[in-house]
Design an enzyme around this catalytic site. Structure first.
Site, PDB file in Angstrom:
ATOM      1  N   CYS A 105       0.820  -1.215   0.000  1.00  0.00           N
ATOM      2  CA  CYS A 105       0.000   0.000   0.000  1.00  0.00           C
ATOM      3  C   CYS A 105       0.852   1.262   0.000  1.00  0.00           C
ATOM      4  O   CYS A 105       0.332   2.346  -0.272  1.00  0.00           O
ATOM      5  CB  CYS A 105      -0.954   0.010   1.198  1.00  0.00           C
ATOM      6  N   HIS A 125      18.846  -2.244   0.976  1.00  0.00           N
ATOM      7  CA  HIS A 125      17.499  -1.686   0.942  1.00  0.00           C
ATOM      8  C   HIS A 125      16.449  -2.759   1.235  1.00  0.00           C
ATOM      9  O   HIS A 125      15.575  -2.570   2.088  1.00  0.00           O
ATOM     10  CB  HIS A 125      17.222  -1.048  -0.417  1.00  0.00           C
TER      11      HIS A 125
END
Length: 569
Positions: free
Chosen positions: A50, A99
């Site tokens: 989301c 990351h």
């Protein structure tokens, strides 16, 4: 080949851009297929949540890879490349690994430390495996990311720093009060039956809501979730079809929506009617109030870094567009919107002219159309939206206590942002959650998790570099074994009367000599290859021993091959 990630998230892009760039399941499949079909990439995986969209790939050229992945993201998201590019970030090789490991630990989440991201990473890997777009690199990377995330949660108190987005959203709805105390006895409507909606329903059940109503496009899934809530949580739960949402909205105290719909599930009018049905009073429009937690934007000009947040070109002539709803999405308060509307001449602005007397402060469609036209005309004439005057402090308008609480966890949004302006309603959505989470305290455990990530990145890089030389070492040992076999066969031809015992001793001796000669160099070359900059040792071995490239490639293909046992549990 090297790892490359190109993406955007709540840290790099405004929610309005994330919302437009959101990828449904079909778009993710097509993006993966098109990525591995492109020249620079051989593997691909998409992590879409989301608040982030990231494309991972194994590429042979950095610049070509960045260009191709960026173009593909733009094509499949429907957002133009020029518009999308300023919000993209790029990570390469070890930085890309760092990351993903940080994401897996919840360090890059909107709510730091939340654990839902692990399930989303697992789903991303499973999708890439099903489509055969994940090879050795991405399988290893995503599997290790899952292990790193689990390690961070088990060895540190990162869970204390964060929580699920659902829990954080409910805390924002409760506005500082205890969630169980706030939720106890209320009626909740949960729209959607996916993982986020299921978590929201279970959280509400544990908080003590009186009844949970589940609505979903596929009624059977709604029934299944309602049954699980009844069996596992002891909740009073029932399922309804989507066409019953309007009726259930008039009964619900709390509404949580998280669907995969591409359009609005709840419009401002539908929410206003529900509030009116509950209170007997119309849900007054409180003006272009910004979403909770946002601040007014400074005086701006089109074509600058701080350009006018209203996208005039895309909304002119759009049916159902409300400039006030657009202002709410952009985070503009009433004073800022007034500033951009007050150049129309003598006297009151279009905002005041357009108010319908006795209509709860609503604005007429004519006023909306006039305001859009005035904004567009000003841009065309002056090249920017002129600053008519600086915003003046606006007196706080007391709002009635909320009759309905709405939590929108969908991307793109399920609930019209204009609902923020309705009296008697409290709406918390991804945008307001992002604002609220920016001020959330960070736990001391975050530093420990960062150290874990750094250690794991170094270990993963060393393992990958060592694995890179393995096919060459295997090919070297295979060549040596072939040489030994050929020499033993030649010896058999020259000494056919040699007895089996002597022949066996000779064979064993030759093998031991070769193994001892190769042992130290192959062990040392693996150690050297695991160090930064050690990838050149494989080339050196191939050159020194004149190894057949096809033999090395065949070993590489065998090493890269994955089967069902490699799938995440």
């Amino acid at each position: 080949m090297s790892l490359l990630v190109v993406g955007l998230s709540h840290r790099s892009a405004p929610v309005s851009v994330l919302e437009r760039a959101a990828l449904n399941a079909d778009a993710q499949v097509k993006l993966l297929q098109d990525t591995v079909a492109a020249d620079p990439a051989t593997e691909a995986a998409v992590l879409a949540t989301c608040n982030r969209i990231e494309l991972y790939a194994d590429v042979d050229k950095f610049h070509a890879g960045v260009a191709e992945l960026s173009t593909l993201l733009a094509q499949h998201s429907g957002v133009g490349l020029e518009e999308l590019t300023p919000f993209l970030y790029v990570h390469y090789e070890d930085r890309a690994v760092h990351h993903l490991f940080s994401v897996a630990c919840g360090l890059d989440s909107m709510v730091v430390g939340e654990g839902q991201i692990l399930g989303q990473i697992k789903d991303a890997l499973a999708r890439a495996q099903d489509l055969h777009t994940a090879g050795r690199l991405l399988n290893d990377l995503f599997q290790q990311a899952l292990r790193v995330g689990k390690r961070a949660h088990s060895e540190t108190g990162i869970d204390r720093a964060g929580q699920s987005l659902v829990t954080f959203g409910l805390e924002q709805l409760a506005a500082g009060t205890d969630v169980p105390g706030w939720a106890r006895g209320r009626t909740a409507l949960v729209i959607g039956a996916g993982s986020m909606s299921s978590l929201a329903a279970a959280t509400l059940a544990r908080a003590g809501v009186g009844e949970i109503v589940v609505a979903n496009r596929t009624f059977e899934r709604a029934e299944r979730l309602a049954q699980i809530l009844a069996d596992a949580e002891g909740a009073i739960a029932r399922a309804v079809r989507m066409d019953a949402v309007a009726a259930e909205l008039t009964r619900a105290d709390v509404v949580v929506s998280c669907t995969g719909a591409t359009g609005l599930v709840l419009t401002a009018d539908a929410v206003a009617e529900a509030v009116a049905g509950r209170t007997g009073q119309p849900a007054a429009d409180m003006g272009a109030e910004a979403p909770a937690g946002t601040t007014a934007l400074p005086p701006t000009g089109v074509g600058t870094d701080e350009n006018c947040p209203l996208d005039l070109a895309s909304v002119q002539g759009t049916p159902g567009f409300s400039v006030h709803g657009e202002a709410a999405v952009a985070g503009m308060d009433a004073a800022t919107l007034e500033q951009h509307a007050a150049w129309v001449g003598e006297g009151t602005s279009l905002l005041e002219q357009g108010r319908e007397p006795g209509a709860g402060g609503r604005f007429t469609p004519e006023a909306d159309a006039g305001l859009i036209a005035a904004l567009a005309e000003a841009v065309a004439t002056a090249g920017r939206v002129p600053e008519y005057r600086r915003p003046e402090p606006v007196a706080e308008i007391p709002r009635p206590a909320p009759a309905v609480f709405l939590l929108d966890l969908a991307m793109p949004r399920d609930i019209d942002a204009a609902v923020h302006r309705l009296a008697g309603v409290r709406l918390v959505d991804i945008e307001s959650l992002a604002e609220a989470s920016a001020d959330a305290p960070m736990a001391s455990d975050v530093d420990q998790v960062r150290r874990i990530v750094s250690d794991e990145v170094a270990a993963f890089g060393a393992a990958q570099r060592a694995a890179h030389i393995t096919p060459t070492v295997v090919a070297l040992r295979t060549m040596a074994a072939d040489v030994v076999a050929a020499e033993i066969a030649r010896l058999d031809g020259r000494l056919p009367g040699l007895d089996d015992r002597l022949r066996g001793e000779i064979r064993q001796t030759v093998h031991r000599v070769v193994d001892k000669l190769l042992h130290a160099p192959t062990v040392r070359v693996k150690q050297l290859a695991a160090e930064p900059g050690g990838t050149g040792y494989a080339d050196a071995l191939r050159t020194l021993f004149d190894l057949d490239p096809e033999t090395v490639a065949a070993v590489s293909r065998a090493v890269d091959n994955t089967d069902e046992k490699d799938r995440p549990a």
